[in-house]
Design an enzyme around this catalytic site. Structure first.
Site, mmCIF file in Angstrom:
data_model
loop_
_atom_site.group_PDB
_atom_site.id
_atom_site.type_symbol
_atom_site.label_atom_id
_atom_site.label_comp_id
_atom_site.label_asym_id
_atom_site.label_seq_id
_atom_site.Cartn_x
_atom_site.Cartn_y
_atom_site.Cartn_z
ATOM 1 N N GLU A 1 2.090 22.015 -9.932
ATOM 2 C CA GLU A 1 3.309 21.773 -10.301
ATOM 3 C C GLU A 1 3.103 22.640 -11.257
ATOM 4 O O GLU A 1 4.405 24.009 -11.359
ATOM 5 C CB GLU A 1 4.295 21.249 -9.913
ATOM 6 C CG GLU A 1 5.979 21.861 -9.878
ATOM 7 C CD GLU A 1 6.574 22.239 -11.221
ATOM 8 O OE1 GLU A 1 6.987 22.828 -10.795
ATOM 9 O OE2 GLU A 1 6.358 21.735 -11.568
ATOM 10 N N ASP B 1 1.383 15.784 -9.518
ATOM 11 C CA ASP B 1 0.205 16.427 -10.600
ATOM 12 C C ASP B 1 1.038 15.670 -11.813
ATOM 13 O O ASP B 1 2.320 16.027 -12.190
ATOM 14 C CB ASP B 1 0.160 17.835 -10.776
ATOM 15 C CG ASP B 1 0.954 18.366 -10.569
ATOM 16 O OD1 ASP B 1 2.340 18.648 -9.934
ATOM 17 O OD2 ASP B 1 0.882 20.109 -11.607
HETATM 18 ZN ZN LIG Z 1 7.310 19.613 -15.858
HETATM 19 ZN ZN LIG Z 2 8.403 18.090 -12.946
#
Ligand SMILES: [Zn+2]
Ligand SMILES: [Zn+2]
Length: 388
Positions: free
Chosen positions: A138, A81
């Site tokens: 994440e 991401d």
């Molecule tokens: Zn980051």
């Molecule tokens: Zn990262």
């Protein structure tokens, strides 16, 4: 054994994947294009099994070695991401999407793990099974947790997991790691002070929430300064202070403050939660108001496991000649959830002299690709060696 020659050959191809991902960043769980590209590449490489939709948009690929008699199964994880940042690099492959940018190098992480998957599918020079894990979200969404919650570890019988992050400020392709707590737990708090608003010229008729909340902001600093053991790490930052009235002549009815807490142990985390509640309730009571305190636990402390850390450092030394002791990082990392479920280790790979991650001028350094890919491949070949 230095960088694998095959990755020097593959570097241009892997770089092209990386730049394609960079140009098309996707945020949180919206990694639809990236996930589809990853699944398509894994298919092309001849992975034995490819499953999409794990943790919403996560992708899992399975590569069996020449033999899998050892019964060993290792998970290798990359994040896919991007961030809601407007890119300012001016690169010819800069983000085509406004306010979305690969400013944390997850484009590089995805490309490097794809490179390793291509190599491992070609060579299969190991005795066991590799599970390549591509996770969404994440950056605050907990995509790693969602993949675990979908039963990923059990479904593929994963026994150990490894992760990697690029690190600006370290020499390109050099490695650093540490055992135990490594990245911080990232919690947030949201507090609303309620008093009695009124005319600013008649404070005696009000319960002034601005004064109440201002006292609380200062008192919250004593958690780190006066309550925590000084050798422990803890950050308490108030990042937002908002009054319910913006007028010059009104004492506001409510003040809302928000902030973040970073800790490296359960004790410090519990201390922060307890003391924030005590301080805010105590101060509001002192001034005749109330405090509504919400403490949200985010990513847990990311802690590397000793044996896997030692092994990961040995592999890094073989790939790039040395491996340093990494400093503690007060940022958070969603890989924490995978390391809570299985033993494993997370390593930093140098990104050279670049802007820091999460900066609009940051860019992943493609020169790190051979070292990063080699580390992945060696983790597999050395942890699950063939009989001869
Ligand atoms: Zn980051
Ligand atoms: Zn990262």
């Amino acid at each position: 054994m230095p960088v694998k020659n095959r990755f020097a050959e593959l570097q241009d191809e892997i770089t092209a994947w990386r730049r394609d991902i960079h140009e098309n960043p996707e945020i949180l769980f919206e990694t639809h294009r990236t996930s589809a590209m990853v699944a398509e590449k894994l298919q092309e490489f001849g992975c034995d099994e490819i499953v999409t939709g794990i943790g919403r948009t996560g992708v899992v690929g399975v590569i069996k070695g020449k033999s899998s008699a050892s019964g060993k199964v290792i998970g290798l994880r990359a994040d896919m991401d991007a961030l809601p940042i407007h890119e300012a690099t001016g690169l010819d492959y800069a983000s085509k999407t406004p306010n979305a940018m690969h400013a944390c190098g997850h484009d590089g992480h995805t490309a490097m793990l794809l490179g390793a998957a291509k190599f491992l599918s070609e060579t299969r020079n190991f005795d066991g099974t590799v599970v390549v894990i591509f996770q969404p979200a994440e950056e605050g969404g907990g995509g790693g947790k969602e993949m675990c919650d979908d039963g990923m570890m059990e479904r593929w019988g994963i026994q150990e997991v490894y992760g990697m992050h690029n690190w600006p400020g370290r020499p390109i392709g050099s490695f650093a790691i540490r055992s135990g707590a490594f990245f911080a737990a990232t919690d947030t708090f949201d507090i609303t002070f309620e008093g009695r608003g009124g005319h600013a010229a008649k404070p005696q008729e009000t319960v002034d929430t601005t004064v109440m909340a201002a006292q609380a902001v200062l008192a919250l600093q004593t958690i780190a300064a006066r309550n925590a053991d000084p050798v422990q790490q803890i950050v308490v930052s108030v990042t937002s202070f908002e009054t319910s009235s913006k007028a010059f002549n009104v004492i506001p009815q409510r003040v809302q403050i928000k902030g973040t807490v970073r800790t490296m142990s359960k004790e410090m985390r519990d201390l922060a939660e307890t003391r924030i509640k005590e301080i805010c309730n105590g101060i509001s009571a002192t001034f005749g108001g109330t405090a509504d305190v919400t403490y949200n636990r985010g990513y847990p402390v990311m802690a590397n496991h000793d044996a896997q850390t030692e092994f990961a450092a040995d592999v890094a030394k073989k790939v790039s000649g040395s491996c340093d002791e990494a400093p503690l990082v007060m940022g958070g990392e969603d890989f924490a959830y995978m390391l809570e479920e299985r033993p494993g280790a997370y390593i930093l790979v140098g990104n050279g002299d670049s802007a820091s991650v999460h900066h609009p001028e940051y860019n992943f350094n493609d020169e790190a690709i051979p070292a990063g890919c080699s580390w992945w491949a060696e983790i597999v070949e050395q942890r699950m060696p063939t009989a001869n």
